[in-house]
Design an enzyme around this catalytic site. Structure first.
Site, PDB file in Angstrom:
ATOM      1  N   ASP A  36       0.868  -1.168   0.000  1.00 37.62           N
ATOM      2  CA  ASP A  36       0.000   0.000   0.000  1.00 37.62           C
ATOM      3  C   ASP A  36       0.914   1.230   0.000  1.00 37.62           C
ATOM      4  O   ASP A  36       2.133   1.141   0.155  1.00 37.62           O
ATOM      5  CB  ASP A  36      -0.980  -0.015   1.177  1.00 37.62           C
TER       6      ASP A  36
HETATM    7  C1  NOJ Z   1      -3.990   3.975  -0.053  1.00 39.30           C
HETATM    8  C2  NOJ Z   1      -5.152   3.042   0.020  1.00 39.30           C
HETATM    9  O1  NOJ Z   1      -5.145   2.343   1.244  1.00 39.30           O
HETATM   10  C3  NOJ Z   1      -5.184   2.047  -1.114  1.00 39.30           C
HETATM   11  O2  NOJ Z   1      -6.363   1.299  -1.045  1.00 39.30           O
HETATM   12  C4  NOJ Z   1      -5.058   2.754  -2.418  1.00 39.30           C
HETATM   13  O3  NOJ Z   1      -5.147   1.832  -3.486  1.00 39.30           O
HETATM   14  C5  NOJ Z   1      -3.717   3.488  -2.444  1.00 39.30           C
HETATM   15  N1  NOJ Z   1      -3.716   4.483  -1.381  1.00 39.30           N
HETATM   16  C6  NOJ Z   1      -3.455   4.170  -3.769  1.00 39.30           C
HETATM   17  O4  NOJ Z   1      -4.251   5.263  -3.925  1.00 39.30           O
END
Ligand code: NOJ
Length: 758
Positions: free
Chosen positions: A291
């Site tokens: 993430d």
């Molecule tokens: C953080 C989020 O937790 C995740 O779900 C997302 O895909 C990423 N940011 C990218 O934006």
């Protein structure tokens, strides 16, 4: 356009054939051979480059790395980057791809990722809402459309579906998943993956999907986003992992790990989850992206000393690509040289990334997703119609006292009141990708589009809900003081035959980082509702929200309640279809609605405890100031007709592992309009080597019946459906008695039982 020559792929490299995973769907042939060929050409630095993902310069979802754009561009040209996220147009993706294809030594195409969560331009209901349709074909269809629209803009990878089980309405990201149940979420996961990926990832109309967040993210303690997760092995396997297993089996191309610490180990650095379970036991061969910055966040977790140590832990644990964290690009080379990370592990990670790129067809044409011709052919108008249909299927009728709905033709004067009445932005919801601000059909517009000239429609906002800037990152400012609009609203309500109150949450009130300790109607909404009620009790409350709300007062006093979530582009038209009876509501809650926030986390598939009930004392598992069950339980939703469930008939009261049994009953539409019922099958394992939930969803069917019609409904129960992760750490069934429970929600159920003999 310049293409990467497949010739190069074959010229060099070992031709060692490896088992191809048949499950990531693609028409590209000999992928494993091609992957090995490319890998053999790569220097260690180039390999590490494939594990690096950069952000385009907008849509930040966390602290951005400190590298400037010039440096990023240089690294792209050198082939030191495998992927970018948030690069969002044919022009921008072409531009970025060119940097790589026209400058780097090996010309390995970039893969472009983006959060396409509930639509790209055409917006569908937020996932929690769409799941309320229980309509898997519809959910697949909205993903197919989202894929088509994304692909035509150059995006070939979505970070969806989010399949985190969540049972806590305080957690803002509950809007982004499919609710509290592992069986339903698993079915939705497979439908969404099929929709995004189709049968062939190499088609320019399909994109790679991501199962996220692996794992446990939805169990954040106290509902506070990014917070620690405490779950035991039993709950992990029986509740959290099943949707991920279903996603892996369905051939999802990628997984994303998660920010949270799970029982002492950050998920991003969790070897057992990533290497042993996902890549080992489940034999899945796509790649895992971290993430946003979650590798480097292991320093804050107190699990890694510094960036380099974080990179070492993450790569060794099986986290393949570093999303905008800068840890891999800064440290992996040194770590390999120092022997702390083996080149073998790097190779495995790189192969996984290359595999997905090959399957997407990017080596054949790196620009296939940046195609203006495809964009010109997108049937946006048709997509709107589908969005309206899916939106109305997602609406849940919670209360309908004295059949206040559908609105009768005798109603000639309707007042549409509330902060969300003419709000064209809230229905677009959070995680809106390229959905335009203020582009939805508002509830007021939908009503006006539907009623004839003989009906007078008045409108008053009453009070604003959110004030100030509305965006993904801006803190939401809720109005708690400005009552200047109350008088007008009260006057219009007082003069109306019927009041439609539009209350709920602002578009950015749920979503990432939007945890709350209060989940009632925010700001002045409750006060406004009570003032309107004082002058006109003929109220239909239409809720638009991304999480279960605490609405006990409304449930007690307001005759009609419609849960309309954040339904996307066609929201107002879809709600009007239901309010005026053009569509008979059929949605069912995928998540329990609490009586009070203090019940959270709340879910139907609880354990019985040793003290479920005691008639003569307070010393049992309950609350002294509130009932313990849900206000509206999982699976609940009314219709404009009534369904009667006949008694259950079992084909046998005994079952053996090799012979399934059937349970049947008669379902009757006893009302006078056609209706669709979501029939739900639950099972209970009475005694087992670990304690089991009081009921678990194991099947559902959508049955449409004409007025007066009766149909025999049958479910087959197989031994596999009785399996669980047991005390011996195995998925197996155990002999003994089971209850079979069937009904239209998780509370009101017909019951029978059978025995499994083994
Ligand atoms: C953080 C989020 O937790 C995740 O779900 C997302 O895909 C990423 N940011 C990218 O934006």
């Amino acid at each position: 356009m310049k293409k990467y020559s497949p010739f190069l792929v074959f010229l060099f490299g070992s031709f060692l054939a490896q088992a191809q995973n048949p499950e990531i769907p693609s028409s590209v042939e000999n992928v494993e051979t091609k992957v090995d060929s490319v890998l053999n050409l790569m220097t260690l630095e180039e390999k590490i480059g494939q594990l690096v993902q950069y952000n385009g310069s907008w849509d930040l979802t966390g602290p951005a790395s400190d590298m400037d754009n010039k440096q990023k561009e240089e690294n792209l040209k050198r082939g030191m980057v495998g992927s970018m996220l948030n690069v969002l147009s044919v022009e921008a993706t072409t531009e970025a791809q060119k940097l790589v294809m026209e400058n780097s030594r090996l010309k390995i195409p970039l893969i472009f990722g983006y959060d396409v969560i509930h639509g790209y331009k055409t917006m569908f209901p937020v996932p929690i809402g769409e799941t309320a349709s229980w309509d898997l074909e519809a959910m697949e269809e909205s993903a197919r459309i989202a894929a088509l629209e994304s692909a035509a803009h150059g995006v070939n990878w979505t970070f969806a579906p989010m399949i985190d089980i969540s049972r806590d309405a305080r957690w803002g990201r509950i809007m982004e998943g499919s609710g509290e149940d592992p069986f339903l979420t698993s079915k939705v996961a497979v439908a969404k993956i099929k929709g995004y990926q189709g049968n062939d990832l190499a088609s320019p109309t399909t994109i790679a999907a991501t199962a996220k967040h692996f794992a446990g993210y939805g169990f954040a303690e106290a509902g506070r986003d990014y917070n620690t997760i405490h779950v035991g092995e039993n709950e992990l396997h029986n509740t959290i992992l099943p949707p991920f297993k279903a996603a892996a089996d369905a051939g999802v191309a990628t997984f994303m790990n998660s920010f949270n610490d799970i029982d002492g180990t950050p998920a991003t650095g969790h070897k057992i989850l990533q290497r042993d379970i996902l890549k080992g036991d489940w034999n899945w061969n796509g790649f895992i992206v971290s993430d946003w910055g979650s590798i480097i966040e292991m320093v804050d977790h107190g699990f890694a000393r510094d960036k380099k140590h974080a990179a070492e832990i993450a790569l060794n644990a099986g986290s393949d690509m570093d999303m905008e964290g800068g840890a891999y690009e800064a440290s992996l080379l040194e770590l390999v040289e120092e022997g702390k990370v083996s080149e073998e592990k790097i190779n495995d990670a790189v192969k996984r990334v290359l595999r997905v790129k090959f399957k997407l067809g990017l080596f054949e044409d790196p620009y296939k997703y940046s195609n203006p011709d495809l964009l010109a052919q997108i049937p946006f108008q048709e997509h709107q119609e589908t969005a309206r249909d899916i939106a109305r299927k997602s609406i849940v009728l919670l209360k309908n006292e004295n059949n206040i709905l559908p609105i009768k033709s005798s109603v000639k004067n309707i007042a549409v009141i509330g902060p969300l009445a003419d709000d064209k932005d809230t229905p677009i919801g959070n995680w809106r990708a390229q959905g335009e601000a203020n582009s939805a059909v508002s509830l007021l517009e939908g009503i006006k589009n539907t009623v004839g000239s003989g009906v007078k429609v008045t409108h008053a906002k009453g009070a604003a809900l959110g004030m100030g800037e509305r965006s993904f990152l801006a803190p939401l400012e809720i109005n708690t003081t400005d009552r200047s609009g109350f008088a007008d609203a009260v006057k219009k309500a007082g003069n109306a035959d019927l009041v439609i109150m539009a209350l709920g949450e602002d578009a950015f009130q749920s979503g990432e980082g939007r945890s709350q300790v209060n989940i009632g109607l925010a700001g002045l909404q409750q006060e406004l509702l009570e003032e309107i009620y004082a002058v006109n009790k003929n109220i239909v409350l239409v809720l638009q929200n991304g999480r279960p709300l605490e609405i006990s007062w409304a449930a007690e006093n307001i005759p009609g309640i419609v849960e309309a979530w954040q339904l996307g582009s066609e929201s107002g038209n879809a709600i009007a279809d239901v309010l005026f009876g053009k569509y008979n509501p059929s949605g069912k809650l995928p998540v329990s609605f609490p009586r009070a926030v203090g019940q959270e986390p709340l879910y139907y598939n609880q354990k019985n405890t040793g003290r479920p009930f005691s008639p003569n004392s307070v010393t049992y598992s309950a609350y002294t100031d509130e009932k313990k069950d849900a206000l509206y339980p999982f699976g609940f939703g009314l219709s404009y007709t009534d369904f009667e469930y006949g008694d259950l008939q079992l084909s046998s009261s005994k079952m053996t592992p090799d012979a399934s049994i059937k349970v049947s009953f008669q379902l009757t539409n006893s009302g006078d309009v056609e209706g669709k019922e979501v029939v739900q099958l639950y099972l209970r394992d009475l005694v087992a080597s670990t304690t089991r939930p009081v009921k678990e969803l194991k099947g559902f069917q959508l049955i449409t019946l004409a007025p007066g019609e009766t149909k025999k409904v049958t479910f087959e129960i197989s031994e596999e459906m009785l399996q669980f992760y047991n005390a011996e750490r195995k998925w197996d069934s155990e002999a003994g008695e089971f209850h079979v429970l069937i009904g239209g929600n998780s509370r009101d159920l017909k019951k029978s039982s059978f025995t499994l003999n083994k």
